[in-house]
Design a protein around this motif. Structure first.
Motif: not given
Length: 125
Positions: A48, A56, A58, A63, A67, A79
């Protein structure tokens, strides 16, 4: 500029981990900061990335579970990894570039100029 990744460890499936990537000296506020991972015997692949002003992106494999966030005051990117699976086992690397990459260019490790040293994440029961 040096990137320092940390926060890896050994966890069980379904657990969470938060990786950190500290940037010494400055931020990449106009470029891209991202995460890649490399499983044993495999190529380094995109996880990502965060682009200034563009949010953002990913990979499909993470996904909804991972995050990316930043704390600009600390020059640090995070992360957050939730719902970890055995296939998430890899060395995780943070990377950055001042180049304003288009979406299709985010996925290539060669487009990033700065790399952290990697942190191991192992997911196993």
């Amino acid at each position: 500029v040096q990137l320092q990744a940390s926060g890896g460890g050994s966890v069980q499936p379904g657990d969470s981990l938060r990786l950190s990537c500290a940037s010494s000296g400055r931020t990449f506020s106009s470029g891209v900061m991202g995460w890649f991972r490399q499983a044993q015997g495999k190529e380094r692949v995109f996880v990502g990335a965060l682009r200034s002003g563009r949010g953002t992106t990913y990979s499909d494999s993470v996904k909804g579970r991972f995050t990316i966030s930043t704390d600009n005051a600390k020059n640090t990117m995070y992360l957050q990894m939730n719902g970890l699976k055995p296939e998430d086992t890899a060395i995780y690397y943070c990377a950055a570039t001042d180049t304003r990459l288009i979406t299709s260019s985010l996925y290539a490790p060669g487009n990033y100029d700065h790399w952290g040293q990697g942190t191991q994440v192992t997911v196993s029961s």
